[in-house]
Design an enzyme around this catalytic site. Structure first.
Site, mmCIF file in Angstrom:
data_model
loop_
_atom_site.group_PDB
_atom_site.id
_atom_site.type_symbol
_atom_site.label_atom_id
_atom_site.label_comp_id
_atom_site.label_asym_id
_atom_site.label_seq_id
_atom_site.Cartn_x
_atom_site.Cartn_y
_atom_site.Cartn_z
ATOM 1 N N GLY A 127 15.128 10.479 39.179
ATOM 2 C CA GLY A 127 15.638 11.493 40.094
ATOM 3 C C GLY A 127 17.156 11.567 40.136
ATOM 4 O O GLY A 127 17.855 10.766 39.497
ATOM 5 N N HIS A 128 17.660 12.484 40.929
ATOM 6 C CA HIS A 128 19.109 12.706 40.975
ATOM 7 C C HIS A 128 19.841 11.545 41.629
ATOM 8 O O HIS A 128 19.341 10.915 42.543
ATOM 9 C CB HIS A 128 19.471 14.036 41.653
ATOM 10 C CG HIS A 128 18.905 14.250 43.017
ATOM 11 N ND1 HIS A 128 19.070 15.426 43.691
ATOM 12 C CD2 HIS A 128 18.170 13.463 43.823
ATOM 13 C CE1 HIS A 128 18.471 15.346 44.860
ATOM 14 N NE2 HIS A 128 17.918 14.171 44.964
ATOM 15 N N ASN A 129 21.030 11.287 41.096
ATOM 16 C CA ASN A 129 21.934 10.267 41.642
ATOM 17 C C ASN A 129 21.434 8.838 41.466
ATOM 18 O O ASN A 129 21.972 7.914 42.080
ATOM 19 C CB ASN A 129 22.225 10.540 43.124
ATOM 20 C CG ASN A 129 22.889 11.880 43.332
ATOM 21 O OD1 ASN A 129 22.215 12.898 43.487
ATOM 22 N ND2 ASN A 129 24.195 11.919 43.273
#
Lengths: 348, 348, 348
Positions: free
Chosen positions: A243-245
């Site tokens: 996922g993001h980050n």
């Protein structure tokens, strides 16, 4: 490619015993090897297992065997190596070099005028490379692969057919991306309102270190505002979601169908086995091992080196003690029932 | 794109405090923001968390901060918004408009003569649009995307490179489909016989409502005879599987690697978190929340608003009470053992 | 295509009751059928369920119904079949023949000079078929599909748009590969060293038997040295992962998002339901059924015909007894607490 047993021994750093002039044409498993091929055996989990492996090698048609010190094997040319699997992997890479994914720039490849291709870059048929993308020396871009605007790849990458690199992703050297992988799609960010969800535009990017391998159909989302970072040496299997980050530390392994939700921090040399999951904002410190199908709840931190099992995940020794009882819950109920009966009899 | 703090405040509906003439060039996180960029903070889960967020914003180079009423922050231009995250999302969409996926119809795009493209449609290189497909005004079809025979898309869709829409799928307006997603492949329908399985041909279709987002490499199967239906506003993450004849209600969220087996009915504003699974023919009423890795057995119905955990899933409060005991099973066995010993001593 | 009820009865091997001259234009569900369409009903799990299905068929606009012996239905032309679902599947295949994926070799398809295409092969736009690949008679290769060097496909395969077959994979006859599936990517093999992981080159191949179906975005890795083998008749759903050197026996079913780690042996007519997982080196003998989300630990063997549940998986009857207690753990603790209180009172 072909060599002699002696040349192979030198290349892989093994000590040779037997006929060094033996012609070696390739690597194989003991079961399918032909006479000119080399096989390997390594220490099994116990003496019996090792003996079984040695027997398979002895029966094999292969005349050359890579094996650990101490193991005996009659009638073969032996290549002694402290780490036979590693030595065999080197032999494989030498005798079976990966074939090129793309040679030259195919006439049908669409390469934007502002894209920069270093020397020796191969681009397969129908690949699309957008504006201002940069491809490092010797990298190969397969058929139907897509490299978005401003994406940057280091040297000697292998981008298999039909991989997608969204705009702006940054990829190190010697990175392998298998078919169907998608790097840099939008993170899953939405703001709930009374009228449904409003998209939180994902303007971040993805940074992939050197020597990373990304499996088929794996997805690695771009950061919301900043980066999703995969450090060098990380190996990611098929159908993995990142996922993001998320930040993944060096030499961490992520097995198939594992998922890492947004904003997790995963340390170095962590092992996420198959179908494991991290909920958002988790931290796994260096060397953590997560057993198959285990899951770590939102925001949880696990300290370095712990082996985890279960969903929610617990340290393995504790999880095992619990599971041992769990497997006998019906008997436990019987014991409680007997105690209750005895108490009732006494009371009456 | 650039604006002043005052213009931004007006656009996002915030109350400005401080220098309205400040030039704003973009959005960023507090950690990476430059002076001309705007950041946001929102209330944390407690006062301490909020203070920490405020401190990060205070230290940030950003001179403009979107923040909730009541939070104090010296030396910055403040944009007060009841929902700072929502306000920031609006700022992002305004200052960082998504770049076009495709501009015009690329010379290499293959568009069937009977396909109808509305005004402003973009089609990327090597995209294929089959007979009688219809693409609504302003929609963008990325490179290598495939739109099958008779598929219909509404206006302003963003179909990223290498998405596949099988024949006959119907897609609303403003739908986003990320790379590698496959909409409309055959449902998994086979009839067991003594000689193996016979395919149950899947002649249904898929209907996707307005404002749906579909993540990378997600698969949504066509119905067996009728439709698989995803209502408007549904947000679907990466690597999600949605089986044939499933119905998903408005504004439901499906996180990465979740799976919904055939013929399930999922209500409105349901939240399926990561790696959750519904077996066939389940019903989740409106607002149900399924915790990560949880699973609902075949045919089960869960009533509106319940939060579920575990596999098989139970209401969270009950699941938590059970888990609390589960975590101490070895101690429970010890207690039973002690009772048995005491009883045995008494009996002897 | 159109036929009479009598012709349809003959084709599907059903006994007709009623008007044999009825024109049949297609198949449908009772809910959406028009007068000229045929529907089917089958025995439900109990008499009430069957009656409900019969009622839906009775109310349907369809004038022709495929149904089992014994079920009554007034005012319709009846087609009696011992297995109505199977009979209906045959009707579907006859009345709704799958449309061609590709007709002829598209001008934009890139077929290597040394590739051999048998008679009647269709290759869609922008498909790429590499050197020495062989495509059997009547097989259809969709748009953007990729068939690597030396891959061999049997007759009448349906390779949907954007499927990837890596070099050297061997595929039987009548195999269906859905969009985004990747067959033959590298297995996940690395040798750990102090400096990180060294790739163990994956030089094996994949062998897929006749009549296999492979779902969208599924990944099947090539063997490390030898084969990954999927026997004939196996049906694989979407987003499934099959690791290197796995062997899957005939007529086994693998539902969506299931994963089979490297070197597992799965027998014939096994059923792996959704989101199940096998860790490496497991053996499931013929007919094993693994319930949803269940997992089998590394190296475990399960004997023929057992139904398994849980992670780690246990035989279902045992698992159910355990789960029954698990669901009442808080009450069990209460019972133990009461026993302790009673003992304490006696002791004082």
């Amino acid at each position: 490619m072909e060599c002699t047993a002696k040349e192979l021994a030198e290349y892989i750093g093994a000590k040779i015993e037997g006929d060094g002039s033996l012609k070696i044409s390739g690597c194989a498993s003991p079961a399918s090897a032909k006479a000119g091929e080399v096989v390997f055996i390594e220490a099994g989990r116990n003496a019996e297992a090792t003996a079984k492996l040695a027997e398979a090698a002895a029966k094999s048609a292969a005349r050359c065997v890579i094996l650990p010190p101490g193991t005996e094997l009659a009638g073969k040319t032996l290549l002694r190596a402290a780490n036979p699997r590693l030595a065999f992997a080197k032999a494989l890479a030498w005798l079976h070099p990966a074939s090129r994914i793309a040679q030259g720039v195919h006439a049908t490849a669409i390469v934007a005028r502002s894209a920069r291709l270093a020397e020796g870059v191969g681009v397969g048929p129908y690949a699309v490379i957008e504006e201002e993308a940069e491809i490092g020396e010797g990298s190969q871009i397969g058929a139907h692969a897509f490299v978005g605007r401003g994406a940057r790849l280091g040297a000697d990458c292998r981008i298999y057919p039909r991989a997608t690199l969204y705009a702006g992703v940054r990829i190190g050297a010697r990175v392998v991306v298998h078919s169907g992988a998608v790097v840099g799609a939008d993170g899953f960010g939405f703001v709930p309102t009374d009228d449904g969800y409003v998209k939180f535009p994902q303007i971040g990017f993805v940074e992939i270190g050197d020597d990373v391998e990304i499996g088929a159909n794996t997805t690695i989302d771009r950061g919301a505002l900043d980066a999703t970072r995969i450090a060098r040496g990380v190996k990611i299997d098929n159908l993995v979601q990142i996922g993001h980050n998320v930040e993944v530390g060096e030499h961490t392994v992520v097995a198939a169908q594992a998922g890492i939700a947004g904003s997790c921090t995963v340390g170095r040399k962590v092992i996420l086995t198959g179908q494991t999951g991290l909920s958002g904002h988790c931290t796994l410190e260096d060397g953590v091992i997560l057993a198959p199908q285990s899951g770590v709840p939102e925001g949880k931190t696990w300290h370095a080196g712990v082996v985890l099992f279960g969903s929610p995940a617990r340290p393995l020794d504790k999880a095992k003690r619990i599971l041992a009882v769990y497997g006998h819950l019906p008997e436990l109920v019987d014991r409680v029932r007997k105690l209750e009966q005895a108490a009732a009899e006494k009371a009456s």
